[in-house]
Design a protein around this motif. Structure first.
Motif, PDB file in Angstrom:
ATOM      1  N   LYS A 194       2.864  50.904 140.365  1.00  0.00           N
ATOM      2  CA  LYS A 194       1.745  50.071 140.814  1.00  0.00           C
ATOM      3  C   LYS A 194       1.991  48.579 140.537  1.00  0.00           C
ATOM      4  N   SER A 195       3.276  48.217 140.554  1.00  0.00           N
ATOM      5  CA  SER A 195       3.630  46.812 140.351  1.00  0.00           C
ATOM      6  C   SER A 195       4.731  46.431 141.323  1.00  0.00           C
ATOM      7  N   MET A 196       4.683  45.180 141.792  1.00  0.00           N
ATOM      8  CA  MET A 196       5.710  44.666 142.700  1.00  0.00           C
ATOM      9  C   MET A 196       6.429  43.468 142.087  1.00  0.00           C
ATOM     10  N   ILE A 197       6.354  43.360 140.771  1.00  0.00           N
ATOM     11  CA  ILE A 197       7.049  42.281 140.070  1.00  0.00           C
ATOM     12  C   ILE A 197       7.841  42.892 138.924  1.00  0.00           C
ATOM     13  N   VAL A 198       9.159  42.582 138.871  1.00  0.00           N
ATOM     14  CA  VAL A 198      10.010  43.095 137.798  1.00  0.00           C
ATOM     15  C   VAL A 198      10.637  41.925 137.048  1.00  0.00           C
ATOM     16  N   LYS A 199      10.857  42.134 135.742  1.00  0.00           N
ATOM     17  CA  LYS A 199      11.432  41.092 134.907  1.00  0.00           C
ATOM     18  C   LYS A 199      12.659  41.643 134.177  1.00  0.00           C
ATOM     19  N   GLY A 200      13.757  40.891 134.257  1.00  0.00           N
ATOM     20  CA  GLY A 200      14.977  41.295 133.575  1.00  0.00           C
ATOM     21  C   GLY A 200      16.059  40.257 133.742  1.00  0.00           C
ATOM     22  N   PHE A 201      17.060  40.280 132.867  1.00  0.00           N
ATOM     23  CA  PHE A 201      18.151  39.289 132.901  1.00  0.00           C
ATOM     24  C   PHE A 201      17.607  37.858 132.909  1.00  0.00           C
ATOM     25  N   ASN A 202      16.515  37.655 132.167  1.00  0.00           N
ATOM     26  CA  ASN A 202      15.915  36.320 132.025  1.00  0.00           C
ATOM     27  C   ASN A 202      15.378  35.745 133.333  1.00  0.00           C
ATOM     28  N   ILE A 251      16.445  47.625 130.881  1.00  0.00           N
ATOM     29  CA  ILE A 251      16.972  46.297 131.229  1.00  0.00           C
ATOM     30  C   ILE A 251      16.035  45.551 132.184  1.00  0.00           C
ATOM     31  N   PHE A 252      15.018  46.259 132.717  1.00  0.00           N
ATOM     32  CA  PHE A 252      13.997  45.628 133.542  1.00  0.00           C
ATOM     33  C   PHE A 252      12.652  46.235 133.198  1.00  0.00           C
ATOM     34  N   ALA A 253      11.604  45.411 133.258  1.00  0.00           N
ATOM     35  CA  ALA A 253      10.237  45.886 133.014  1.00  0.00           C
ATOM     36  C   ALA A 253       9.329  45.379 134.123  1.00  0.00           C
ATOM     37  N   GLU A 310      18.738  34.243 147.865  1.00  0.00           N
ATOM     38  CA  GLU A 310      19.223  33.606 146.644  1.00  0.00           C
ATOM     39  C   GLU A 310      18.963  34.479 145.422  1.00  0.00           C
ATOM     40  N   ALA A 311      17.785  35.072 145.360  1.00  0.00           N
ATOM     41  CA  ALA A 311      17.449  35.940 144.224  1.00  0.00           C
ATOM     42  C   ALA A 311      18.331  37.184 144.213  1.00  0.00           C
ATOM     43  N   ARG A 312      18.580  37.744 145.396  1.00  0.00           N
ATOM     44  CA  ARG A 312      19.439  38.930 145.476  1.00  0.00           C
ATOM     45  C   ARG A 312      20.876  38.594 145.076  1.00  0.00           C
ATOM     46  N   ASN A 313      21.365  37.428 145.474  1.00  0.00           N
ATOM     47  CA  ASN A 313      22.720  37.029 145.079  1.00  0.00           C
ATOM     48  C   ASN A 313      22.842  36.948 143.561  1.00  0.00           C
ATOM     49  N   ARG A 314      21.868  36.290 142.924  1.00  0.00           N
ATOM     50  CA  ARG A 314      21.910  36.154 141.467  1.00  0.00           C
ATOM     51  C   ARG A 314      21.806  37.512 140.787  1.00  0.00           C
ATOM     52  N   LEU A 315      20.927  38.358 141.299  1.00  0.00           N
ATOM     53  CA  LEU A 315      20.738  39.664 140.698  1.00  0.00           C
ATOM     54  C   LEU A 315      22.000  40.528 140.843  1.00  0.00           C
ATOM     55  N   MET A 316      22.611  40.529 142.019  1.00  0.00           N
ATOM     56  CA  MET A 316      23.814  41.322 142.234  1.00  0.00           C
ATOM     57  C   MET A 316      24.929  40.882 141.295  1.00  0.00           C
ATOM     58  N   ASP A 347       5.775  43.783 135.445  1.00  0.00           N
ATOM     59  CA  ASP A 347       4.938  42.740 134.836  1.00  0.00           C
ATOM     60  C   ASP A 347       3.694  43.314 134.165  1.00  0.00           C
ATOM     61  N   ILE A 348       3.265  44.515 134.609  1.00  0.00           N
ATOM     62  CA  ILE A 348       2.087  45.129 133.995  1.00  0.00           C
ATOM     63  C   ILE A 348       2.470  46.112 132.878  1.00  0.00           C
ATOM     64  N   GLY A 349       3.796  46.161 132.585  1.00  0.00           N
ATOM     65  CA  GLY A 349       4.267  47.052 131.533  1.00  0.00           C
ATOM     66  C   GLY A 349       4.993  48.260 132.085  1.00  0.00           C
ATOM     67  N   GLY A 350       5.885  48.803 131.310  1.00  0.00           N
ATOM     68  CA  GLY A 350       6.642  49.983 131.736  1.00  0.00           C
ATOM     69  C   GLY A 350       8.048  49.616 132.187  1.00  0.00           C
ATOM     70  N   CYS A 351       8.966  50.561 132.018  1.00  0.00           N
ATOM     71  CA  CYS A 351      10.382  50.345 132.325  1.00  0.00           C
ATOM     72  C   CYS A 351      10.654  50.477 133.822  1.00  0.00           C
ATOM     73  N   ALA A 352      11.395  49.495 134.364  1.00  0.00           N
ATOM     74  CA  ALA A 352      11.745  49.501 135.791  1.00  0.00           C
ATOM     75  C   ALA A 352      13.210  49.827 136.035  1.00  0.00           C
ATOM     76  N   ALA A 353      14.070  49.671 135.022  1.00  0.00           N
ATOM     77  CA  ALA A 353      15.495  49.941 135.176  1.00  0.00           C
ATOM     78  C   ALA A 353      16.108  50.251 133.824  1.00  0.00           C
ATOM     79  N   VAL A 354      17.141  51.105 133.848  1.00  0.00           N
ATOM     80  CA  VAL A 354      17.772  51.577 132.608  1.00  0.00           C
ATOM     81  C   VAL A 354      19.275  51.370 132.699  1.00  0.00           C
ATOM     82  N   GLU A 355      19.859  50.946 131.593  1.00  0.00           N
ATOM     83  CA  GLU A 355      21.320  50.922 131.464  1.00  0.00           C
ATOM     84  C   GLU A 355      21.731  52.046 130.533  1.00  0.00           C
TER      85      GLU A 355
END
Length: 324
Positions: free
Chosen positions: A245-253, A278-280, A312-318, A282-290
């Motif tokens: 229920k979230s469309m915002i993820v935070k990770g890698f600063n 490695i990603f969460a 640009e965001a996809r390039n940085r993330l990749m 914005d409302i809490g909960g894990c979005a990605a795992v290493e």
């Protein structure tokens, strides 16, 4: 055994006899075994008949030979050389390496992650010098498993912008195909119940355990495969819920906005001994795992990379996802 004409190579690993069917006529047969002197026989086979030949090999002397492996540019590589049908396997140094080996012919296999493996026959002789050239694989194997959608174009654009080469396959791949790639990216797109099966997960586990780096991405991978033990072994994650229920993820600063096809990003929990979030959301909960699995690494996104907004965001993330 090497048979001529036809340049046929046959292998027998253990046991006392090797039975082969060959055309009638005269043939030259050369027999090799690790640690023994090669022997050559000229034999004549009559049509419709069986011929039996017994060969006794003698132990060969030990000779020092030099080995080196280079890439297409002539740079030395620290490849592994394995002498087939023996227990000898060793890593060659970044320069020429000297090995003391039984004289005679040997089948060898040369491997190094990021390069096409090579198998060939060499002859160890006095002051022998053996040089091999390995061909580079593309930087990334891109597995398009999105059920006929075109989400792979987003990945291709990011890889191209980062000047990374890739090979695209649009089918289930076996271990022999992916084993030596440095990076494998598996795209599931909108796939859910057909995203990853037991056999595919086992293949990916073997790839990662051998030292591969896997990027697994898709908003419904957990929904489709989360019930399988192999899913947990590979990802080090537990599938909690079909939608965060979230469309915002935070990770890698950084903070990334999701959109496009992203409707049900998975909610995950790292549960492996060597796994972490490695990603969460914005409302809490894990979005990605290493997950670190023996010699390799898995980065598993519970959302689709293709849904990250802006090139640009996809390039940085990749770049960050593929980095060591």
């Amino acid at each position: 055994l090497e048979l001529s004409p036809g340049n046929i190579v046959l292998c027998k690993d253990g046991g006392k006899t090797l039975t082969v069917t060959i055309p009638a006529g005269t043939h030259s047969i050369e027999i090799h075994a690790y640690g023994y002197t090669s022997q050559q026989l000229d034999v004549t086979i009559e049509a419709g008949k069986t011929a039996t030949f017994s060969v006794k090999l003698t132990e060969s002397e030990q000779l020092e030979n030099e080995f080196s492996v280079i890439n297409e540019s002539g740079n030395h590589l620290p490849a592994t050389i394995e002498f087939c049908f023996s227990t000898l396997s060793t890593e060659l140094g970044p320069h020429a390496t000297k090995l003391k080996l039984p004289a005679g012919k040997h089948m060898v296999a040369l491997t190094l992650r990021g390069f096409v493996p090579q198998r060939t026959i060499i002859e160890v002789k006095p002051k022998g010098n053996h040089s091999f050239t390995l061909t580079s694989l593309p930087d990334v194997l891109l597995v398009d498993d999105d059920e006929g959608k075109s989400y792979e174009t987003t990945f291709i654009k990011a890889l191209t912008n980062l000047d990374l080469s890739y090979e695209l396959v649009q089918e289930t791949v076996e271990l022999d195909k992916i084993r030596w790639f440095k990076h494998v990216i598996w795209i599931s797109g909108d796939s859910s119940y057909r995203s990853l099966g037991k056999v595919e997960l086992e293949t990916l586990i073997d790839y990662v355990k051998g030292g591969g780096n896997l990027l697994l991405t898709g908003q419904d991978i957990g929904l489709g495969a989360g019930r399988l033990d192999e899913y947990t072994t590979l990802t080090g994650a537990k599938f909690l819920k079909d939608s965060s229920k979230s469309m915002i993820v935070k990770g890698f600063n950084e903070t990334y906005q999701l959109g496009g096809n992203q409707k049900w990003p998975d909610l995950l929990e790292p549960i492996g001994v060597h796994s972490k979030s490695i990603f969460a959301y914005d409302i809490g909960g894990c979005a990605a795992v290493e997950n670190l699995l023996e010699k390799g690494r898995v980065r598993y996104l519970g959302f689709g990379f293709e849904g990250v907004q802006t090139n640009e965001a996809r390039n940085r993330l990749m770049e960050k996802l593929l980095s060591q």
